[in-house]
Design an enzyme around this catalytic site. Structure first.
Site, PDB file in Angstrom:
ATOM      1  N   GLY A  47       0.831  -1.206   0.000  1.00 13.68           N
ATOM      2  CA  GLY A  47       0.000   0.000   0.000  1.00 13.68           C
ATOM      3  C   GLY A  47       0.853   1.238   0.000  1.00 13.68           C
ATOM      4  N   GLU A  65      -0.129   0.663  -6.486  1.00 15.85           N
ATOM      5  CA  GLU A  65       0.703   0.126  -5.412  1.00 15.85           C
ATOM      6  C   GLU A  65       0.947  -1.376  -5.588  1.00 15.85           C
ATOM      7  OE1 GLU A  65       2.435   1.535  -3.129  1.00 15.85           O
ATOM      8  OE2 GLU A  65       1.701   3.595  -3.198  1.00 15.85           O
ATOM      9  N   GLU A  69       4.664  -2.558  -5.906  1.00 18.65           N
ATOM     10  CA  GLU A  69       5.254  -3.303  -4.781  1.00 18.65           C
ATOM     11  C   GLU A  69       5.288  -4.806  -4.995  1.00 18.65           C
ATOM     12  OE1 GLU A  69       3.688  -2.142  -0.983  1.00 18.65           O
ATOM     13  OE2 GLU A  69       4.883  -0.312  -1.045  1.00 18.65           O
ATOM     14  N   SER A  85      -9.112   6.048  12.261  1.00 21.67           N
ATOM     15  CA  SER A  85      -8.932   6.583  13.619  1.00 21.67           C
ATOM     16  C   SER A  85      -7.537   7.200  13.781  1.00 21.67           C
ATOM     17  CB  SER A  85      -9.182   5.513  14.671  1.00 21.67           C
ATOM     18  OG  SER A  85      -8.372   4.407  14.423  1.00 21.67           O
ATOM     19  N   GLU A 118      11.051  -7.056   0.467  1.00 25.84           N
ATOM     20  CA  GLU A 118      10.752  -8.432   0.104  1.00 25.84           C
ATOM     21  C   GLU A 118       9.247  -8.647   0.093  1.00 25.84           C
ATOM     22  OE1 GLU A 118      12.056 -12.912   1.508  1.00 25.84           O
ATOM     23  OE2 GLU A 118      12.736 -11.185   2.673  1.00 25.84           O
TER      24      GLU A 118
END
Lengths: 232, 232
Positions: A47, A65, A69, A85, A118
């Site tokens: 993310g 992403e 990634e 939150s 990784e």
């Protein structure tokens, strides 16, 4: 250059819970080992921050992403839940829109890239300690997947195009976390008549080769328009 | 005072789709007439910006807005979906976390307040033109409600504590947007055995008074722990 606003704003990020099935039909999740702090060396969901400067939508950001990634593209992706939150991130207030993805591992490989050192698949029943509130996000994703496979045929996204009935049952057992009665399970699929018998058997196995099936997507779409409910 | 960041950030708001059932078991949605531009005088979902300065979570923000704009409190509220594309609001980029709420109209009244000039219930089948992308949010909420009433007993949130079987059926018909076969519907509820026969009949009706039932919430919670699936 700084961007200034009259009221404070949280940063907006996306996080992805990517599910895959290994060749033993064990449900796995893709994790990335963090190269930077906070939570350096801890495992986390792929993310990152949404790029307003690229005019991208939340889903665009999630797909970007995943590509950057983990090198995965063109996969089933659906929004899961937004976590907003205050203390999710020790650096600052970050609201994160979580997505979940379903990957057919026989057709997608993966690689680690950018700020992740990784990428690795972990069984959902044996996850390492996760960074941030990512365990909470994973729990929510598993709950959603368990509910959803019962009334939408999304489980097939995790299987190869051709599969045996035993693979299908193990997929459901792995997602639901419980053994299923084979006769009952078979009866439900037979009554919906959504599996195509391919008149083929699997190759290169040590036991008696099982028959191969595919999911009849077209028929399902037509039935759905008429108010049909998929139910397992 | 201004709040400055290195990268641009969207504003974060919440919007609420509040469902209620009128005395004819018609499914309604609570709308607020806007007093200010953009979309002045148009009908919109109750909602507003998340207050970071008050340390509120997204759900806190949704509950505060519902209280401020419509005077409703202590109701069933669940996150629906986050809408984050660039052009949702003509003023600036606003990502909105949508919630849906279920209100028992026999126990909650409502009032209009703050920046809304009027609050009113509209039938889901006869909505006015809505401000922003609020029609899209409403469509998503109806889709979620339709899916969810089938496998979770959330429909009871919309009914009075004591209800007739006919009210229950009309509730499902109103949500699902289709007539249901009474015998089949009755059979499903009987087999789950989750309705308590109160040994009372309804008062003040012109036809033969019908028996009253309540939903056995405690029994449902116990069954759920054992892996029971609610299914209609």
């Amino acid at each position: 250059m700084l961007y200034s606003y009259k009221y404070p704003r949280p940063a907006l990020s996306v996080d992805c819970v990517v599910f895959g099935l290994d060749d033993k039909e064990t449900l796995k999740i893709l994790l990335i080992q963090r190269r930077n702090s906070p939570f350096k060396d801890k495992w986390a969901l792929p993310g990152g921050f949404m790029r307003m400067d690229k005019d991208e939508s939340l889903e665009d950001a999630a797909r970007r992403e995943l590509h950057e990634e983990a090198g995965v593209e063109n996969i089933f992706l659906e929004q899961l839940y937004t976590f907003g939150s205050k203390n999710r991130d020790p650096r600052e207030w970050v609201a994160s829109v979580a997505y979940y993805a379903l990957v057919n591992l026989s057709e997608h490989s993966l690689r680690a890239a950018t700020d992740a050192s990784e990428a690795q698949w972990f069984s959902t029943t044996d996850l390492p300690d996760l960074a941030f509130d990512h365990q909470e996000i994973v729990d929510k994703a598993i709950e959603r997947l368990r509910n959803k496979v019962r009334y939408q045929p999304i489980g097939f996204e995790l299987l190869p195009k051709k599969f045996t009935f035993s693979q299908l049952q193990k997929l459901y057992e792995s997602i639901l976390g419980q053994k299923l009665d084979k006769r009952n399970f078979l009866r439900k699929f037979r009554s919906m008549d959504l599996l195509v018998d391919l008149n083929e058997v699997q190759g290169e196995v040590h036991h008696r080769p099982a028959k191969l099936y595919s999911f009849n997507e077209k028929k399902y779409e037509k039935l759905k328009e008429k108010g049909f409910n998929f139910e397992i």
